[in-house]
Every structure is written in structure tokens, then in C-alpha cells.
Design a protein around this motif. Structure first.
Motif, mmCIF file in Angstrom:
data_model
loop_
_atom_site.group_PDB
_atom_site.id
_atom_site.type_symbol
_atom_site.label_atom_id
_atom_site.label_comp_id
_atom_site.label_asym_id
_atom_site.label_seq_id
_atom_site.Cartn_x
_atom_site.Cartn_y
_atom_site.Cartn_z
ATOM 1 N N VAL A 1 0.850 -1.179 0.000
ATOM 2 C CA VAL A 1 0.000 0.000 0.000
ATOM 3 C C VAL A 1 0.893 1.238 0.000
ATOM 4 O O VAL A 1 1.870 1.307 0.744
ATOM 5 C CB VAL A 1 -0.925 -0.018 1.230
ATOM 6 C CG1 VAL A 1 -1.719 1.257 1.328
ATOM 7 C CG2 VAL A 1 -1.852 -1.224 1.177
ATOM 8 N N PHE A 2 0.523 2.214 -0.831
ATOM 9 C CA PHE A 2 1.312 3.432 -0.974
ATOM 10 C C PHE A 2 0.411 4.640 -0.760
ATOM 11 O O PHE A 2 -0.599 4.792 -1.449
ATOM 12 C CB PHE A 2 1.944 3.505 -2.369
ATOM 13 C CG PHE A 2 2.854 2.344 -2.662
ATOM 14 C CD1 PHE A 2 4.198 2.407 -2.344
ATOM 15 C CD2 PHE A 2 2.354 1.175 -3.223
ATOM 16 C CE1 PHE A 2 5.036 1.335 -2.599
ATOM 17 C CE2 PHE A 2 3.182 0.097 -3.479
ATOM 18 C CZ PHE A 2 4.530 0.171 -3.161
ATOM 19 N N ALA A 3 0.790 5.501 0.186
ATOM 20 C CA ALA A 3 0.009 6.706 0.473
ATOM 21 C C ALA A 3 0.103 7.678 -0.692
ATOM 22 O O ALA A 3 1.155 7.836 -1.306
ATOM 23 C CB ALA A 3 0.522 7.370 1.744
ATOM 24 N N MET A 4 -1.010 8.327 -0.977
ATOM 25 C CA MET A 4 -1.057 9.353 -2.014
ATOM 26 C C MET A 4 -0.747 10.699 -1.364
ATOM 27 O O MET A 4 -1.204 10.965 -0.253
ATOM 28 C CB MET A 4 -2.451 9.406 -2.638
ATOM 29 C CG MET A 4 -2.938 8.106 -3.244
ATOM 30 S SD MET A 4 -2.154 7.716 -4.787
ATOM 31 C CE MET A 4 -2.738 9.048 -5.801
ATOM 32 N N VAL A 5 0.007 11.509 -2.056
ATOM 33 C CA VAL A 5 0.325 12.832 -1.536
ATOM 34 C C VAL A 5 -0.593 13.858 -2.184
ATOM 35 O O VAL A 5 -1.170 13.613 -3.239
ATOM 36 C CB VAL A 5 1.803 13.204 -1.797
ATOM 37 C CG1 VAL A 5 2.727 12.238 -1.073
ATOM 38 C CG2 VAL A 5 2.107 13.235 -3.275
ATOM 39 N N GLY A 6 -0.723 15.006 -1.573
ATOM 40 C CA GLY A 6 -1.544 16.074 -2.132
ATOM 41 C C GLY A 6 -0.956 16.598 -3.426
ATOM 42 O O GLY A 6 0.243 16.504 -3.680
ATOM 43 N N ALA A 7 -1.814 17.175 -4.245
ATOM 44 C CA ALA A 7 -1.394 17.687 -5.546
ATOM 45 C C ALA A 7 -1.230 19.206 -5.495
ATOM 46 O O ALA A 7 -1.879 19.892 -4.710
ATOM 47 C CB ALA A 7 -2.432 17.319 -6.599
ATOM 48 N N ARG A 8 -0.382 19.702 -6.381
ATOM 49 C CA ARG A 8 -0.201 21.147 -6.520
ATOM 50 C C ARG A 8 -1.412 21.746 -7.226
ATOM 51 O O ARG A 8 -2.151 21.061 -7.921
ATOM 52 C CB ARG A 8 1.070 21.437 -7.316
ATOM 53 C CG ARG A 8 2.325 20.998 -6.555
ATOM 54 C CD ARG A 8 3.585 21.219 -7.339
ATOM 55 N NE ARG A 8 3.654 22.598 -7.810
ATOM 56 C CZ ARG A 8 4.464 22.998 -8.782
ATOM 57 N NH1 ARG A 8 5.243 22.136 -9.390
ATOM 58 N NH2 ARG A 8 4.475 24.250 -9.169
ATOM 59 N N GLN A 9 -1.596 23.042 -7.058
ATOM 60 C CA GLN A 9 -2.753 23.728 -7.629
ATOM 61 C C GLN A 9 -2.861 23.525 -9.145
ATOM 62 O O GLN A 9 -3.950 23.267 -9.673
ATOM 63 C CB GLN A 9 -2.702 25.225 -7.299
ATOM 64 C CG GLN A 9 -3.917 25.952 -7.794
ATOM 65 C CD GLN A 9 -3.968 27.409 -7.379
ATOM 66 O OE1 GLN A 9 -4.704 28.138 -7.998
ATOM 67 N NE2 GLN A 9 -3.246 27.843 -6.377
ATOM 68 N N GLU A 10 -1.740 23.627 -9.862
ATOM 69 C CA GLU A 10 -1.757 23.468 -11.316
ATOM 70 C C GLU A 10 -2.278 22.086 -11.705
ATOM 71 O O GLU A 10 -3.033 21.934 -12.660
ATOM 72 C CB GLU A 10 -0.360 23.685 -11.910
ATOM 73 C CG GLU A 10 0.151 25.096 -11.763
ATOM 74 C CD GLU A 10 0.870 25.343 -10.432
ATOM 75 O OE1 GLU A 10 0.951 24.423 -9.582
ATOM 76 O OE2 GLU A 10 1.332 26.471 -10.228
ATOM 77 N N HIS A 11 -1.860 21.093 -10.965
ATOM 78 C CA HIS A 11 -2.282 19.710 -11.200
ATOM 79 C C HIS A 11 -3.808 19.606 -11.060
ATOM 80 O O HIS A 11 -4.491 19.039 -11.915
ATOM 81 C CB HIS A 11 -1.569 18.804 -10.199
ATOM 82 C CG HIS A 11 -1.823 17.351 -10.359
ATOM 83 N ND1 HIS A 11 -0.835 16.466 -10.718
ATOM 84 C CD2 HIS A 11 -2.946 16.607 -10.213
ATOM 85 C CE1 HIS A 11 -1.345 15.252 -10.779
ATOM 86 N NE2 HIS A 11 -2.631 15.309 -10.471
ATOM 87 N N VAL A 12 -4.326 20.159 -9.981
ATOM 88 C CA VAL A 12 -5.765 20.097 -9.704
ATOM 89 C C VAL A 12 -6.559 20.855 -10.761
ATOM 90 O O VAL A 12 -7.605 20.383 -11.225
ATOM 91 C CB VAL A 12 -6.054 20.645 -8.290
ATOM 92 C CG1 VAL A 12 -7.547 20.754 -8.040
ATOM 93 C CG2 VAL A 12 -5.393 19.766 -7.236
ATOM 94 N N LEU A 13 -6.074 22.031 -11.163
ATOM 95 C CA LEU A 13 -6.776 22.821 -12.172
ATOM 96 C C LEU A 13 -6.842 22.096 -13.513
ATOM 97 O O LEU A 13 -7.889 22.081 -14.167
ATOM 98 C CB LEU A 13 -6.111 24.186 -12.342
ATOM 99 C CG LEU A 13 -6.297 25.169 -11.191
ATOM 100 C CD1 LEU A 13 -5.421 26.403 -11.389
ATOM 101 C CD2 LEU A 13 -7.765 25.554 -11.045
ATOM 102 N N VAL A 14 -5.741 21.494 -13.927
ATOM 103 C CA VAL A 14 -5.714 20.785 -15.210
ATOM 104 C C VAL A 14 -6.606 19.551 -15.154
ATOM 105 O O VAL A 14 -7.410 19.314 -16.060
ATOM 106 C CB VAL A 14 -4.265 20.435 -15.611
ATOM 107 C CG1 VAL A 14 -4.237 19.468 -16.784
ATOM 108 C CG2 VAL A 14 -3.494 21.707 -15.951
ATOM 109 N N ALA A 15 -6.490 18.741 -14.104
ATOM 110 C CA ALA A 15 -7.336 17.554 -13.978
ATOM 111 C C ALA A 15 -8.814 17.947 -13.942
ATOM 112 O O ALA A 15 -9.660 17.307 -14.585
ATOM 113 C CB ALA A 15 -6.959 16.757 -12.729
ATOM 114 N N GLY A 16 -9.133 19.017 -13.219
ATOM 115 C CA GLY A 16 -10.516 19.481 -13.138
ATOM 116 C C GLY A 16 -11.036 19.965 -14.479
ATOM 117 O O GLY A 16 -12.190 19.693 -14.850
#
Length: 189
Positions: free
Chosen positions: A33-48
Motif C-alpha cells: 500500500v502506498f500513500a497518495m500525496v496532495g497535488a499542486r494547484q496546477e495539477h488540480v486545475l488541469v485535472a478538473g
């Protein structure tokens, strides 16, 4: 001095039960099992932006777009992932509550810490999905879209045609011409 204790290992069924109780997201690969880390704002904006574009394009069809909160189970690779965006047109997936199994499109937005894994071991696992037709990698730093499409000769890289915001990439699986502006437009404001 004692010996280091081995990390607990799960099978996928145990992982799903355990993951449901966790506050944070974790991916599963062959018992680990591998913990997921938070994403940077740019990452979230593009995925969204990509999710919103796909969702609007698919409205009224049997296909659905999903965000990174939906898990993907890759049984053949004994793995469970959280892709940034997925599209599935599979009727069984529409009934699944926790994890899809048959997406036709997967999108990963690259970061410095995940790019090698997304291009390598994760893509190798994704290729084991018979349903998968296209795998889109989005490089935020370089403002680049790279689409791998399953073809009779194997997986072939397709890059956008044109320049700048008007550069267009055909997502054949969902019948959408995606522009660079669709993906990166929110970063320019």
C-alpha cells in the motif's frame, strides 16, 4: 537490537476494506500500500478542466467521466490506482460503487514525483486492461499532451497537431478533439 518488522501485506479484498476506513487515499500494488500525496494547484486545475470538458462532451451518452476520487482496479496487475481522470462506457462500471474495472480512457497529470511511475510501471499495469483504448499524459510544466492509443501494432504515441492554445489532439475513444486550451486554459488567468 531486533530485526525490522515486515510491513503488513494485504490482498485486494483486505485493501478495499482497509482503504474504506482511511482518511487519506492509498494505492495498492501486489500486496503493498502506498500513500497518495496532495497535488499542486496546477495539477488540480488541469485535472478538473479535463474532467469538466469530458463530462460536458459525454452528457447524454452511456459514457461517464470520473475524477481522482474513483479507484481503478487492475485485476491482472493485482493493483488499485486513483487515476486523475477516467472515462468508462462499461455498463458494469456504472454499477460499481468503489472501483471501476473497464475504462476506455485514463488521464494522468504528471508531476516531478510521479512522472517516471506514470510513464513506466503504472502504464504497464494499465495496458493489461482489455478495455483501455487511450492513455493521456499531461505535462503541466511543458504544457504538453501525449496520447498513447492502442492500435493493431501496439501502443502508439499521438501528439497534438497545430501550435499554442489551438493545438488539437483527437481522443478517438470518446470522439473529442481536445485542445491545449481545454487542458491548460485555467493556468493562464
Amino acid at each position: 537490537m531486533g530485526l525490522p518488522q515486515p510491513a503488513p501485506r494485504f490482498d485486494r479484498a483486505e485493501y478495499f476494506g482497509w482503504e474504506e476506513q482511511q482518511a487519506d487515499k492509498h494505492e495498492f500494488i501486489a500486496g503493498e500500500v502506498f500513500a497518495m500525496v496532495g497535488a499542486r494547484q496546477e495539477h488540480v486545475l488541469v485535472a478538473g478542466a479535463l474532467f469538466a470538458r469530458f463530462r460536458e462532451h459525454l452528457r447524454g451518452t452511456r459514457c461517464r467521466a470520473y475524477t481522482s476520487d474513483m479507484k481503478l482496479e487492475v485485476e491482472a496487475a493485482d493493483a488499485v490506482f486513483y487515476p486523475d481522470v477516467m472515462v468508462s462506457c462499461d455498463e458494469d462500471d456504472r454499477q460499481r460503487a468503489m472501483a471501476l474495472r473497464a475504462p476506455l480512457l485514463i488521464v494522468e497529470v504528471l508531476s516531478d514525483s510521479t512522472a517516471a511511475f506514470d510513464r513506466g510501471a503504472k502504464f504497464a499495469a494499465y495496458r493489461r486492461l482489455a478495455s483501455l483504448q487511450e492513455y493521456l499524459l499531461v505535462d503541466v510544466e511543458a504544457r504538453r499532451l501525449e496520447l498513447f492509443r492502442r492500435e493493431p501494432v501496439g501502443w502508439v504515441l499521438h501528439e497534438p497537431e497545430g501550435e499554442g492554445d489551438a493545438a488539437t489532439l483527437r481522443l478517438a475513444g470518446i470522439g473529442l478533439d481536445l485542445t491545449a486550451l481545454d487542458a491548460f486554459g485555467d493556468l493562464q488567468a
